[in-house]
Design an enzyme around this catalytic site. Structure first.
Site, PDB file in Angstrom:
ATOM      1  N   ASP A 199      85.552 -12.990 105.199  1.00  0.00           N
ATOM      2  CA  ASP A 199      84.609 -13.624 104.276  1.00  0.00           C
ATOM      3  C   ASP A 199      85.417 -14.576 103.390  1.00  0.00           C
ATOM      4  OD1 ASP A 199      85.868 -12.018 102.415  1.00  0.00           O
ATOM      5  OD2 ASP A 199      84.049 -11.099 101.627  1.00  0.00           O
TER       6      ASP A 199
ATOM      7  N   HIS B  71      95.984  13.667 120.180  1.00  0.00           N
ATOM      8  CA  HIS B  71      95.267  12.661 119.379  1.00  0.00           C
ATOM      9  C   HIS B  71      94.065  12.102 120.138  1.00  0.00           C
ATOM     10  CE1 HIS B  71      98.368  12.991 116.440  1.00  0.00           C
ATOM     11  NE2 HIS B  71      99.292  12.791 117.379  1.00  0.00           N
TER      12      HIS B  71
ATOM     13  N   THR C  77      89.056  -6.841  99.268  1.00  0.00           N
ATOM     14  CA  THR C  77      89.731  -5.539  99.200  1.00  0.00           C
ATOM     15  C   THR C  77      89.972  -4.922 100.570  1.00  0.00           C
ATOM     16  OG1 THR C  77      87.590  -4.439  99.098  1.00  0.00           O
ATOM     17  CG2 THR C  77      88.653  -4.977  96.985  1.00  0.00           C
TER      18      THR C  77
ATOM     19  N   HIS D  27      97.971   7.287 116.281  1.00  0.00           N
ATOM     20  CA  HIS D  27      97.177   8.516 116.192  1.00  0.00           C
ATOM     21  C   HIS D  27      95.666   8.286 116.279  1.00  0.00           C
ATOM     22  CE1 HIS D  27     100.397  11.324 114.225  1.00  0.00           C
ATOM     23  NE2 HIS D  27     100.837  10.692 115.298  1.00  0.00           N
TER      24      HIS D  27
ATOM     25  N   CYS E 102      88.744  -9.163 103.971  1.00  0.00           N
ATOM     26  CA  CYS E 102      87.895  -9.533 102.833  1.00  0.00           C
ATOM     27  C   CYS E 102      88.758  -9.371 101.586  1.00  0.00           C
ATOM     28  CB  CYS E 102      86.598  -8.714 102.800  1.00  0.00           C
ATOM     29  SG  CYS E 102      86.762  -6.940 102.587  1.00  0.00           S
TER      30      CYS E 102
HETATM   31  C1  RB5 Z   1      83.711 -10.662  97.715  1.00  0.00           C
HETATM   32  O1  RB5 Z   1      83.708 -11.026  96.387  1.00  0.00           O
HETATM   33  C2  RB5 Z   1      84.230  -9.233  97.875  1.00  0.00           C
HETATM   34  O2  RB5 Z   1      83.308  -8.336  97.373  1.00  0.00           O
HETATM   35  C3  RB5 Z   1      84.555  -8.954  99.329  1.00  0.00           C
HETATM   36  O3  RB5 Z   1      85.483  -9.871  99.786  1.00  0.00           O
HETATM   37  C4  RB5 Z   1      85.137  -7.582  99.623  1.00  0.00           C
HETATM   38  O4  RB5 Z   1      86.213  -7.292  98.787  1.00  0.00           O
HETATM   39  C5  RB5 Z   1      84.165  -6.496  99.704  1.00  0.00           C
HETATM   40  O5  RB5 Z   1      84.476  -5.340  99.960  1.00  0.00           O
END
Ligand code: RB5
Length: 148
Positions: free
Chosen positions: A7, A132, A66, A97, A64
């Site tokens: 994203d 595993h 996080t 694993h 993304c």
């Molecule tokens: C976008 O702002 C952010 O929420 C997305 O990139 C991600 O971190 C969501 O889990």
């Protein structure tokens, strides 16, 4: 073939990874996003997850901000084992694993140098099977039970 998607929160790291993998001779299919304009991460988790789940691509990489949204969404797709990895050890173990077929990274969590090292280790590590494999089969069984 490796599927890659991000994203807007992962767009810059996706570009770095894409260039890195192409330089190393990997075949990569880029599913977007192609700009820093705000988009919804589940759309990209779905398109990359489908490509891997259907066997069109052998493995996938999702990025993304996080890594959380992408991993939560991708793991809803049957056959997907998406692993959010912020360190090299977890990256190796997710292959050895858990037979992870999608690597998830958080651009806002780790630096580019570490991310590229994680990608490298993840792509080179192999599933060890044995006990595993039985555990991964149990995961598939849970999935099948909910699909019936
Ligand atoms: C976008 O702002 C952010 O929420 C997305 O990139 C991600 O971190 C969501 O889990």
């Amino acid at each position: 073939m490796i599927a890659i998607g991000a994203d807007h929160g992962g767009y810059r790291l996706k570009t770095e990874i894409l260039n890195y993998l192409k330089q190393k001779g990997y075949q990569v299919k880029d599913f977007g996003t192609y700009t820093e304009t705000s988009v919804d991460y589940p759309d990209y988790a779905l398109i990359v997850g489908n490509a891997v789940s259907k066997g069109e691509c052998e493995k996938g990489i999702l990025i993304c901000g996080t890594g959380l949204g992408m991993s939560i969404a991708a793991n809803k797709i049957p056959g997907i084992r998406a692993a959010l990895c912020n360190d090299c050890y977890t990256a190796r173990m997710s292959r050895e694993h858990n037979n992870a077929n999608i690597l998830v990274l958080g651009e806002r969590v780790i630096g580019t140098g570490l991310a590229l090292e994680i990608v490298d280790i993840w792509l080179k590590s192999e599933f060890v099977g044995g006990r595993h494999a039985l555990r991964v089969e149990k995961i598939s069984k849970i999935e099948k039970n909910y699909m019936e």
